[in-house]
Structure formats: C-alpha cells, structure tokens
Design a protein around this motif. Structure first.
Motif, PDB file in Angstrom:
ATOM      1  N   GLU A  14     -50.513  -6.669 -51.870  1.00 46.67           N
ATOM      2  CA  GLU A  14     -49.144  -7.122 -51.613  1.00 46.67           C
ATOM      3  C   GLU A  14     -48.372  -7.416 -52.895  1.00 46.67           C
ATOM      4  OE1 GLU A  14     -46.939 -10.471 -48.828  1.00 46.67           O
ATOM      5  OE2 GLU A  14     -48.991 -10.828 -49.482  1.00 46.67           O
ATOM      6  N   ARG A  15     -48.981  -8.119 -53.830  1.00 50.07           N
ATOM      7  CA  ARG A  15     -48.297  -8.468 -55.078  1.00 50.07           C
ATOM      8  C   ARG A  15     -47.881  -7.203 -55.838  1.00 50.07           C
ATOM      9  NH1 ARG A  15     -48.561 -13.162 -58.011  1.00 50.07           N
ATOM     10  NH2 ARG A  15     -50.271 -13.820 -56.671  1.00 50.07           N
ATOM     11  N   THR A  16     -48.790  -6.245 -55.935  1.00 53.55           N
ATOM     12  CA  THR A  16     -48.483  -4.995 -56.640  1.00 53.55           C
ATOM     13  C   THR A  16     -47.297  -4.291 -55.995  1.00 53.55           C
ATOM     14  OG1 THR A  16     -50.778  -4.730 -57.337  1.00 53.55           O
ATOM     15  CG2 THR A  16     -49.426  -2.728 -57.289  1.00 53.55           C
ATOM     16  N   GLN A  17     -47.273  -4.279 -54.669  1.00 54.96           N
ATOM     17  CA  GLN A  17     -46.161  -3.616 -53.994  1.00 54.96           C
ATOM     18  C   GLN A  17     -44.852  -4.380 -54.166  1.00 54.96           C
ATOM     19  OE1 GLN A  17     -47.269  -2.549 -49.984  1.00 54.96           O
ATOM     20  NE2 GLN A  17     -48.725  -1.031 -50.704  1.00 54.96           N
ATOM     21  N   LEU A  18     -44.876  -5.696 -53.999  1.00 52.25           N
ATOM     22  CA  LEU A  18     -43.637  -6.471 -54.136  1.00 52.25           C
ATOM     23  C   LEU A  18     -43.065  -6.383 -55.546  1.00 52.25           C
ATOM     24  CD1 LEU A  18     -44.505  -9.662 -52.049  1.00 52.25           C
ATOM     25  CD2 LEU A  18     -42.812  -7.912 -51.483  1.00 52.25           C
ATOM     26  N   VAL A  19     -43.906  -6.612 -56.533  1.00 51.56           N
ATOM     27  CA  VAL A  19     -43.435  -6.537 -57.918  1.00 51.56           C
ATOM     28  C   VAL A  19     -43.057  -5.103 -58.260  1.00 51.56           C
ATOM     29  CG1 VAL A  19     -44.076  -6.891 -60.339  1.00 51.56           C
ATOM     30  CG2 VAL A  19     -44.690  -8.609 -58.628  1.00 51.56           C
ATOM     31  N   GLY A  20     -43.784  -4.136 -57.725  1.00 47.87           N
ATOM     32  CA  GLY A  20     -43.455  -2.731 -57.966  1.00 47.87           C
ATOM     33  C   GLY A  20     -42.079  -2.366 -57.457  1.00 47.87           C
ATOM     34  N   LEU A  72     -35.555 -22.859 -59.104  1.00 48.56           N
ATOM     35  CA  LEU A  72     -36.022 -23.227 -57.762  1.00 48.56           C
ATOM     36  C   LEU A  72     -37.547 -23.266 -57.663  1.00 48.56           C
ATOM     37  CD1 LEU A  72     -33.421 -21.222 -55.677  1.00 48.56           C
ATOM     38  CD2 LEU A  72     -33.408 -23.662 -56.216  1.00 48.56           C
ATOM     39  N   PHE A  73     -38.227 -22.271 -58.244  1.00 49.91           N
ATOM     40  CA  PHE A  73     -39.679 -22.228 -58.107  1.00 49.91           C
ATOM     41  C   PHE A  73     -40.380 -23.203 -59.051  1.00 49.91           C
ATOM     42  CE2 PHE A  73     -43.954 -20.463 -58.730  1.00 49.91           C
ATOM     43  CZ  PHE A  73     -44.395 -20.502 -57.410  1.00 49.91           C
ATOM     44  N   ALA A 119     -47.032 -13.615 -61.756  1.00 48.92           N
ATOM     45  CA  ALA A 119     -48.440 -13.316 -62.027  1.00 48.92           C
ATOM     46  C   ALA A 119     -49.306 -14.582 -62.075  1.00 48.92           C
ATOM     47  CB  ALA A 119     -48.570 -12.547 -63.340  1.00 48.92           C
ATOM     48  N   ALA A 120     -48.693 -15.695 -62.414  1.00 42.20           N
ATOM     49  CA  ALA A 120     -49.452 -16.934 -62.610  1.00 42.20           C
ATOM     50  C   ALA A 120     -49.566 -17.801 -61.360  1.00 42.20           C
ATOM     51  CB  ALA A 120     -48.804 -17.748 -63.730  1.00 42.20           C
ATOM     52  N   HIS A 121     -48.970 -17.365 -60.246  1.00 40.69           N
ATOM     53  CA  HIS A 121     -48.947 -18.212 -59.048  1.00 40.69           C
ATOM     54  C   HIS A 121     -49.328 -17.424 -57.801  1.00 40.69           C
ATOM     55  CE1 HIS A 121     -46.416 -20.436 -61.892  1.00 40.69           C
ATOM     56  NE2 HIS A 121     -46.885 -21.494 -61.262  1.00 40.69           N
ATOM     57  N   SER A 122     -49.755 -18.154 -56.811  1.00 39.53           N
ATOM     58  CA  SER A 122     -50.049 -17.567 -55.507  1.00 39.53           C
ATOM     59  C   SER A 122     -48.731 -17.231 -54.797  1.00 39.53           C
ATOM     60  CB  SER A 122     -50.846 -18.563 -54.660  1.00 39.53           C
ATOM     61  OG  SER A 122     -50.860 -18.160 -53.305  1.00 39.53           O
ATOM     62  N   LEU A 123     -48.742 -16.156 -54.050  1.00 42.67           N
ATOM     63  CA  LEU A 123     -47.556 -15.804 -53.262  1.00 42.67           C
ATOM     64  C   LEU A 123     -47.259 -16.854 -52.193  1.00 42.67           C
ATOM     65  CD1 LEU A 123     -48.084 -11.959 -52.800  1.00 42.67           C
ATOM     66  CD2 LEU A 123     -46.616 -13.124 -54.470  1.00 42.67           C
ATOM     67  N   THR A 138     -41.501 -19.818 -50.107  1.00 44.71           N
ATOM     68  CA  THR A 138     -42.693 -19.373 -50.821  1.00 44.71           C
ATOM     69  C   THR A 138     -42.296 -18.392 -51.926  1.00 44.71           C
ATOM     70  OG1 THR A 138     -43.083 -17.458 -49.396  1.00 44.71           O
ATOM     71  CG2 THR A 138     -44.160 -19.565 -48.752  1.00 44.71           C
ATOM     72  N   LEU A 139     -43.191 -18.210 -52.871  1.00 42.21           N
ATOM     73  CA  LEU A 139     -42.964 -17.217 -53.915  1.00 42.21           C
ATOM     74  C   LEU A 139     -42.821 -15.827 -53.289  1.00 42.21           C
ATOM     75  CD1 LEU A 139     -42.706 -16.516 -56.887  1.00 42.21           C
ATOM     76  CD2 LEU A 139     -45.214 -16.445 -57.013  1.00 42.21           C
ATOM     77  N   ARG A 140     -43.565 -15.557 -52.232  1.00 45.59           N
ATOM     78  CA  ARG A 140     -43.456 -14.281 -51.507  1.00 45.59           C
ATOM     79  C   ARG A 140     -42.021 -14.083 -51.021  1.00 45.59           C
ATOM     80  NH1 ARG A 140     -47.035 -15.335 -48.412  1.00 45.59           N
ATOM     81  NH2 ARG A 140     -48.711 -13.968 -49.143  1.00 45.59           N
ATOM     82  N   TRP A 141     -41.461 -15.108 -50.376  1.00 44.60           N
ATOM     83  CA  TRP A 141     -40.095 -15.041 -49.858  1.00 44.60           C
ATOM     84  C   TRP A 141     -39.117 -14.789 -51.003  1.00 44.60           C
ATOM     85  CZ3 TRP A 141     -35.260 -16.908 -50.344  1.00 44.60           C
ATOM     86  CH2 TRP A 141     -34.394 -16.775 -49.271  1.00 44.60           C
ATOM     87  N   MET A 142     -39.326 -15.493 -52.123  1.00 41.24           N
ATOM     88  CA  MET A 142     -38.433 -15.333 -53.272  1.00 41.24           C
ATOM     89  C   MET A 142     -38.504 -13.916 -53.833  1.00 41.24           C
ATOM     90  SD  MET A 142     -38.830 -18.948 -55.265  1.00 41.24           S
ATOM     91  CE  MET A 142     -38.524 -20.508 -54.425  1.00 41.24           C
ATOM     92  N   LEU A 143     -39.693 -13.347 -53.883  1.00 40.39           N
ATOM     93  CA  LEU A 143     -39.839 -11.965 -54.349  1.00 40.39           C
ATOM     94  C   LEU A 143     -39.115 -10.988 -53.422  1.00 40.39           C
ATOM     95  CD1 LEU A 143     -43.509 -11.670 -55.593  1.00 40.39           C
ATOM     96  CD2 LEU A 143     -41.475 -10.901 -56.828  1.00 40.39           C
TER      97      LEU A 143
END
Length: 171
Positions: A14-20, A72-73, A119-123, A138-143
């Motif tokens: 998931e992280r690779t796809q979101l950041v990608g 915010l984060f 990279a330094a935090h959990s989604l 969440t960081l996921r939501w922010m991404l």
C-alpha cells in the motif's frame, strides 16, 4: 529530487502504491513547468482567478505539503505556513519576486521532506496537532488527500499551460 512520470507497480504494498501515485502527480506538476518563460509562469489566464498562475499553484502545492505532513501530522507550528494567515487570504499563492526555479526547488525540497515523514511512520498513525480537527486523520488519509490535491492542481496546470503557450500532454 527527480521524480518519474511512471505509474506505480500494479502489485505492491500500500505505501509503495500511495507514494508512487503521489510522486507521479508531483512529477507531472514539475513537467508542466518545463520550458515555461518566467513571464508566463506569473501570467493569469482565468479572469476571475488572478492568483491561479503556474507560479501560484507551485507555491500553493509546496505549502499544502507542509500543511498536511509537517503542521497537521507532526504538529509543527502553523505560523510557519502562509496558508494559516488570518489576515490575508491565499497568501501561499502570492509569490511576486520569487523565481519559478526557486519555487520549484522549494516544492521539490518539501516533497522530499514529506516522503521522509511518510517513510518514518505507520499509515495508521494520526496527526498530532491539537488545534486542528483535520489532524485527527490517519497518515493514509493524508496521503490519499495529497494524491487528490496534487492531481487536481496538475490538471489545472495542464489547462493553464495549454492556454499560455499551447503545450499539452498528460505524461
């Protein structure tokens, strides 16, 4: 930070796809500025939106990255970001006297900082700023929000660029 205009892998975490996806949109933003004259970077093409220039949008995107990931984060001071100015609206888009090259460098630097934070935090981690309700995301939501925000403004830049000098293309 040289970003690729290549879609992320079809199969990845998931992280690779979101950041990608976010990095690809950021790269499109940068691409829309290539070869643009300094005069055109500041030239408004929408009569009702004089601040919606290439330069104004690059600055806005830089400060939006800062807003979501640093303020915010991480709960850094909001006073460091012109988007939180209570006196003058759209201060983040008022960039007279700052070269397009400097605006792009600032944007690239901010994107690199954002990626380091991600990279330094959990989604699943949530924002920490106590004064803003949006920090509860969440960081996921922010991404996901930043993918949407950046893609929307990449579309604006695509239209503005075509109106300025006829250059067009998605990626």
């Amino acid at each position: 930070m040289s970003l690729s205009r290549v879609r992320p892998p079809f199969v990845a975490d998931e992280r690779t796809q979101l950041v990608g996806w976010l990095d690809m949109q950021r790269a499109i933003v940068q691409w829309k500025c290539e070869g643009l004259s300094e005069a055109d970077a500041y030239r408004p093409v929408l009569p009702a939106s004089p601040l919606m220039t290439v330069a104004g949008l690059i600055s806005h995107l830089r400060w939006t990255e800062h807003c979501w990931f640093e303020v915010l984060f991480l709960a850094h001071p909001a006073s460091d970001n012109p988007q939180f100015d209570d006196v003058e609206e759209d201060l983040d888009m008022r960039v007279e006297g700052v070269s397009p090259a400097q605006l792009l460098a600032d944007y690239e630097r901010q994107c690199a900082i954002s990626n380091e934070i991600v990279a330094a935090h959990s989604l699943d981690d949530v924002g920490k700023h106590p004064e803003f309700r949006s920090a509860g995301a969440t960081l996921r939501w922010m991404l996901i929000h930043m993918v949407e925000e950046t893609a929307r403004h990449a579309g604006h830049l695509d239209t503005i660029r075509e109106l300025l000098d006829g250059e067009k293309g998605y990626y």
